[in-house]
Design an enzyme around this catalytic site. Structure first.
Site, PDB file in Angstrom:
ATOM      1  N   GLU A  57      12.985  24.764 -12.978  1.00 38.38           N
ATOM      2  CA  GLU A  57      12.399  26.011 -12.495  1.00 38.38           C
ATOM      3  C   GLU A  57      13.383  27.120 -12.851  1.00 38.38           C
ATOM      4  O   GLU A  57      14.571  26.865 -13.013  1.00 38.38           O
ATOM      5  CB  GLU A  57      12.205  25.962 -10.975  1.00 38.38           C
ATOM      6  CG  GLU A  57      13.459  26.287 -10.140  1.00 38.38           C
ATOM      7  CD  GLU A  57      14.579  25.261 -10.260  1.00 38.38           C
ATOM      8  OE1 GLU A  57      14.268  24.104 -10.614  1.00 38.38           O
ATOM      9  OE2 GLU A  57      15.750  25.607 -10.031  1.00 38.38           O
ATOM     10  N   LYS A  69      25.350  28.747 -14.895  1.00 33.75           N
ATOM     11  CA  LYS A  69      24.292  27.730 -14.814  1.00 33.75           C
ATOM     12  C   LYS A  69      24.542  26.544 -15.742  1.00 33.75           C
ATOM     13  O   LYS A  69      24.152  25.422 -15.444  1.00 33.75           O
ATOM     14  CB  LYS A  69      22.932  28.368 -15.139  1.00 33.75           C
ATOM     15  CG  LYS A  69      22.466  29.386 -14.113  1.00 33.75           C
ATOM     16  CD  LYS A  69      22.092  28.731 -12.797  1.00 33.75           C
ATOM     17  CE  LYS A  69      21.482  29.727 -11.820  1.00 33.75           C
ATOM     18  NZ  LYS A  69      21.306  29.123 -10.476  1.00 33.75           N
ATOM     19  N   SER A  74      29.522  35.739 -12.155  1.00 33.62           N
ATOM     20  CA  SER A  74      28.687  34.571 -12.441  1.00 33.62           C
ATOM     21  C   SER A  74      27.871  34.666 -13.721  1.00 33.62           C
ATOM     22  O   SER A  74      27.509  33.655 -14.304  1.00 33.62           O
ATOM     23  CB  SER A  74      27.764  34.301 -11.256  1.00 33.62           C
ATOM     24  OG  SER A  74      27.062  35.476 -10.916  1.00 33.62           O
TER      25      SER A  74
END
Lengths: 406, 276
Positions: free
Chosen positions: A121, A99, A388
């Site tokens: 969010e 991210k 990830s």
């Protein structure tokens, strides 16, 4: 089929209005159109600006810790007895997931646009943490919207965001998860358009978000390509990544779309099993529709109402998916499959015990599918899995599922 | 002629402005919606905006969001909303009804079926909140061909170029969102609204409605000085939510607020001469 596929020029998508075939676009109220126009103009200015890109690259190297390693999971490969498995270690990035690649980029853009307030969010909290991290570093105010159900299952990340100085705003409406957090962030944005930058955490939302987030995440695939060529002397035979909104997946997949010999697998959350209705497998079991600013596959009822999803992993618990994935599914370039909560947990434990790496529950879905795929391939074939995120945030969930109180 | 156009023509002759209440169909219960629509007309409504409940009403504030949740909990759907319009039409063939909602329920029904069903039910206009002109061409043309007005939003942030474009695609009336925010937000600034309306009028002959943030009779009256129509939603819907368990009192208080707005608007208006 293959000849036809080769004719698609992937660099031409999305088109100038944000469409991937029939998907994508800009489906928002008029109140947001000017803000999107402003964002798109700024993004088009900086995406090729040498100074902006140099700053981004420097941050990715010194702050995020890129390039992330490509790790050969030798023991796990041997145990599965098929293809050789390589893990792209996005879990080793600062804040523990892919991210941050996106929030560092959007943060630089926000600063250049003169914005002083960041909103985001979050589902699992990884994007919220990555946003709060960047806000702290840029000295910006940060508000993260998070469903109250997710706040309960991701207490650790909630505390991390607060430590970083962000306000975590609980969202009590609808299903109290990621989709509702997104609604609330959009409401904030429309009200505070002048000073606020909305950091969307995935390749969904109105144009230019799916394109912009893809470009920030595509560093994953570009590095993987170089690393495979350097370490193995060739491209992988298959790529595997989990898909919620789909940003880590598109980041890995995109630089390989032209390589038609590389098979691509996106793994969705089948929850309790697709047949039970309690799942989040949007591409496997949904239909095209419009939500959160783009046309894409959705999980909705016969009346077009969005339905509540279920997954053991908060980050995959979303009833939509990025529009580029919808398009790649329809044209057949990528395959979308789903694994259950139970299979994901098996993947979680398998990697932890064979390689000493605790993966996120989201990532565990990709691992679970890899465990099925690898034995069907030859030992001279190679699979790259996007690792990830790391699993520290999930250990309470896993322990609780196994009846252990920490 | 479409009922909306007829309605504005008639108002124009008497120098009055349109009062447009919004309620969410099926809120608080489906069987209360049609009686409430008739009561609103009696209390002074010229046009009714009927909200089609959606699970994810992104442009709405908490009041209408909760109304959607109440309606959906009672099984309301787009199909159900069209049934309600049909029922309303049995006793009222004149008052225009505009559906206001989000695109996905329409997508799921299919554009063609939606347009045909709306026409058959007696719908006069459709405002799809998350369908800006960039994506609207197909549906707007289909609605227009069926005699249903595609109604569009304009915002404080809309550029002149966009205003021009939207004005060309729109029919019925233009809906100006009076502030940056969601439905039911804080107070609006009447002079800012007036300035923007002047810009819009330079590009369109359509009547201009103003909504978002009109909560009380004085604001309704002030807006009526500068606009052709006043839209009031959250203030009514909030009462419906509070009094959901007492339908009789709910009807009384909602219509009392609307009547007060009607009276405030009519008192401050100068007939005929300034109306055009």
């Amino acid at each position: 089929m293959k000849a036809m596929r080769n004719k698609v020029d992937y660099s031409q998508f999305p088109d100038s209005t944000g469409h991937f075939g029939r998907y994508g676009g800009r489906f928002v109220a008029e109140t947001l159109m000017e803000a999107l126009h402003e964002l798109n103009t700024a993004w088009r200015t900086y995406r090729n600006d040498p100074e902006f890109l140099a700053e981004l690259d420097a941050d990715l190297a010194r702050y995020v810790g890129r390039p992330s390693p490509l790790y050969y999971a030798e023991r796990w490969s041997r145990q599965l007895g098929g293809a050789q498995i390589y893990l792209k270690r996005e879990d080793l990035n600062h804040t523990g997931a892919h991210k941050i690649n996106n929030t560092v980029g959007q943060g630089l853009l926000a600063a250049r646009m003169g914005k002083t307030r960041l909103i985001a969010e979050t589902g699992a909290g990884q994007h919220g943490v990555a946003s709060a991290t960047v806000a702290a570093r840029l000295g910006m105010e940060c508000v993260v919207y998070m469903g109250t159900d997710d706040i309960k299952r991701q207490a650790l990340n909630v505390y991390r965001m607060r430590l970083l100085g962000a306000t975590v705003q609980p969202v009590n409406s609808g299903s109290r998860t990621l989709k509702d957090a997104l609604n609330e962030a959009l409401r904030d944005w429309v009200t505070n358009i002048d000073d606020t930058f909305y950091m969307i955490g995935t390749v969904a939302g109105p144009h230019p978000y799916p394109l912009m987030v893809r470009e920030f995440q595509a560093v994953i695939g570009r590095e993987t390509r170089e690393q495979m060529l350097a370490d193995c002397g060739g491209l992988p035979d298959a790529l595997v990544a989990c898909v919620g909104g789909g940003s880590n997946a598109i980041g890995l997949f995109h630089p390989f779309l032209d390589d038609s010999d590389v098979a691509i697998y996106g793994v969705e959350a089948a929850g309790d099993g697709i047949e039970t209705g309690r799942h989040a497998a949007t591409l496997c079991a949904g239909q095209p529709g419009v939500l959160h600013g783009n046309r894409t596959y959705l999980l909705n009822d016969e009346h077009g109402q969005i339905i509540e999803t279920h997954s053991v992993s908060a980050g995959l618990d979303y009833p939509g998916v990025g529009p580029e994935h919808a398009w790649l599914k329809d044209i057949g370039r990528a395959n979308y499959v789903a694994v259950t909560d139970e299979e994901a947990l098996q993947g979680f434990h398998a990697l932890t015990r064979t390689e000493g790496i605790i993966p996120a529950l989201e990532t565990s879905h990709a691992l679970a599918y890899t465990a099925k795929l690898a034995p069907t391939l030859r030992p001279d074939q190679r699979i790259v899995v996007n690792l990830s995120g790391r699993g520290d945030k999930d250990i309470y969930t896993v322990a609780a599922l196994e009846g252990i109180q920490l | 002629m479409n009922r909306i156009t007829r309605c504005f023509k008639a108002l124009h002759l008497t120098g009055r402005r349109a009062l447009i209440p919004y309620i969410t169909a099926g809120d608080p219960r489906p069987e209360l919606t049609v009686p409430m629509m008739h009561a609103l007309v009696k209390a002074g409504a010229d046009i009714i905006e009927l909200g089609v409940p959606f699970s994810d009403p992104m442009a709405d504030g908490p009041v209408i969001q909760k109304a959607c949740e109440r309606a959906l909990a009672h099984g309301m759907s787009l199909r159900g909303v069209l049934e309600l319009v049909r029922e309303f039409r049995r006793a009222d063939s004149e008052t225009p009804v505009v559906l206001m909602g989000y695109l996905n329920p329409i997508e799921r029904m299919g554009h063609d079926a939606f347009v045909a069903n709306s026409r058959d039910a007696g719908v006069d206009g459709v405002l799809t909140v998350d369908l800006p002109p960039e994506e609207a061409t197909e549906l707007a043309i289909a609605l227009d061909s069926a005699g249903i007005a595609p109604i569009f939003l304009l915002a404080p942030t809309s550029s002149e170029e966009r205003i021009q474009w939207i004005a060309q695609m729109a029919r019925g009336y233009l809906y100006y969102v009076s502030l940056k925010g969601v439905t039911g937000s804080a107070a609006l600034n009447v002079s800012e609204v007036a300035a923007k309306l002047a810009t819009i009028r330079a590009h369109s002959d359509l009547p201009l409605g103003v909504g978002f943030g009109i909560k009380d009779p004085p604001t309704a009256a002030a807006i009526a000085e500068v606009a052709d129509a006043v839209v009031v939603g959250s203030a009514l819907v909030a009462k419906m939510g509070e009094l959901a368990d007492d339908p009789e009192r709910m009807r009384r208080e909602v219509t009392a607020l609307l009547t007060a707005m009607r009276q405030a608007m009519d008192q401050t208006q100068t007939p005929v001469a300034l109306a055009g």
